[in-house]
Design a protein around this motif. Structure first.
Motif, mmCIF file in Angstrom:
data_model
loop_
_atom_site.group_PDB
_atom_site.id
_atom_site.type_symbol
_atom_site.label_atom_id
_atom_site.label_comp_id
_atom_site.label_asym_id
_atom_site.label_seq_id
_atom_site.Cartn_x
_atom_site.Cartn_y
_atom_site.Cartn_z
ATOM 1 N N VAL A 54 0.846 -1.192 0.000
ATOM 2 C CA VAL A 54 0.000 0.000 0.000
ATOM 3 C C VAL A 54 0.881 1.241 0.000
ATOM 4 O O VAL A 54 2.060 1.175 0.350
ATOM 5 C CB VAL A 54 -0.944 0.033 1.223
ATOM 6 C CG1 VAL A 54 -1.870 -1.174 1.234
ATOM 7 C CG2 VAL A 54 -0.166 0.116 2.519
ATOM 8 N N ASP A 55 0.287 2.374 -0.383
ATOM 9 C CA ASP A 55 1.034 3.632 -0.308
ATOM 10 C C ASP A 55 0.834 4.243 1.078
ATOM 11 O O ASP A 55 0.192 3.656 1.953
ATOM 12 C CB ASP A 55 0.653 4.587 -1.435
ATOM 13 C CG ASP A 55 -0.774 5.088 -1.368
ATOM 14 O OD1 ASP A 55 -1.450 4.912 -0.330
ATOM 15 O OD2 ASP A 55 -1.225 5.687 -2.356
ATOM 16 N N SER A 57 -1.016 6.515 2.179
ATOM 17 C CA SER A 57 -2.397 6.777 2.591
ATOM 18 C C SER A 57 -3.181 5.484 2.786
ATOM 19 O O SER A 57 -4.350 5.534 3.143
ATOM 20 C CB SER A 57 -3.102 7.678 1.579
ATOM 21 O OG SER A 57 -3.254 6.988 0.361
ATOM 22 N N ARG A 59 -3.751 3.216 0.378
ATOM 23 C CA ARG A 59 -4.350 2.712 -0.862
ATOM 24 C C ARG A 59 -3.554 1.525 -1.386
ATOM 25 O O ARG A 59 -2.324 1.523 -1.373
ATOM 26 C CB ARG A 59 -4.379 3.806 -1.926
ATOM 27 C CG ARG A 59 -5.462 4.832 -1.685
ATOM 28 C CD ARG A 59 -5.540 5.802 -2.858
ATOM 29 N NE ARG A 59 -4.255 6.462 -3.059
ATOM 30 C CZ ARG A 59 -4.019 7.733 -2.804
ATOM 31 N NH1 ARG A 59 -4.971 8.506 -2.365
ATOM 32 N NH2 ARG A 59 -2.831 8.250 -3.005
ATOM 33 N N GLN A 89 -0.900 -1.439 5.850
ATOM 34 C CA GLN A 89 -1.268 -0.060 6.190
ATOM 35 C C GLN A 89 -0.577 0.390 7.470
ATOM 36 O O GLN A 89 -0.101 1.521 7.561
ATOM 37 C CB GLN A 89 -2.786 0.072 6.337
ATOM 38 C CG GLN A 89 -3.513 -0.019 5.020
ATOM 39 C CD GLN A 89 -5.015 -0.103 5.197
ATOM 40 O OE1 GLN A 89 -5.517 -0.507 6.239
ATOM 41 N NE2 GLN A 89 -5.745 0.258 4.148
#
Length: 133
Positions: A54-55, A57, A59, A89
């Motif tokens: 994930v990035d 944020s 996502r 995350q």
């Protein structure tokens, strides 16, 4: 002593110093933003059926699914994806907090806000007094 009664050169020097400090903070913020945008959190399921990236944020950027994952029931695979994404995350959030701590200090309001957002988003407690980095 009245501020306006001071030597004009002293006042000018003080203003120039404040401007320089503001420019340094702005530059630190831009650097932090670039570093946070580059953050990628990754987690792998316990039996290595899949890896989720994930990035900063949270996502989804990538999901690598192994052949072993295809042997799982659909419901179990779905749960595993959600759990592994949540771990990714948390990883990304902790990395972002470390970047912010380096840029602004572990006790800064920016880090406190990131910590609160991460705790709320992931349902964890990253620790108020903890400083990463």
């Amino acid at each position: 002593m009245d501020e306006f009664a001071e030597d004009p050169d002293v006042l000018i020097a003080r203003v120039q110093e404040q401007v320089a400090q503001a420019q340094e903070r702005a530059q630190a913020a831009q650097q932090m933003r670039a570093e946070v945008e580059a953050v990628r959190g990754t987690a792998t399921s316990p039996r290595r059926e899949l890896t989720v990236t994930v990035d900063a944020s949270g996502r989804l950027v990538n999901v690598d699914v192994s052949d072993a994952a295809l042997d799982l029931r659909a419901k179990d695979l779905g749960r595993l994806i959600v759990e592994t994404a949540a771990a990714a995350q948390r990883d990304a959030g902790e990395q972002a907090m470390a970047v912010a701590s380096r840029a602004f200090g572990a006790d800064s309001p920016v880090v406190s806000r990131l910590r609160a957002e991460l705790d709320a988003r992931t349902g964890t407690d990253t620790g108020e007094g903890r400083a990463d980095g």
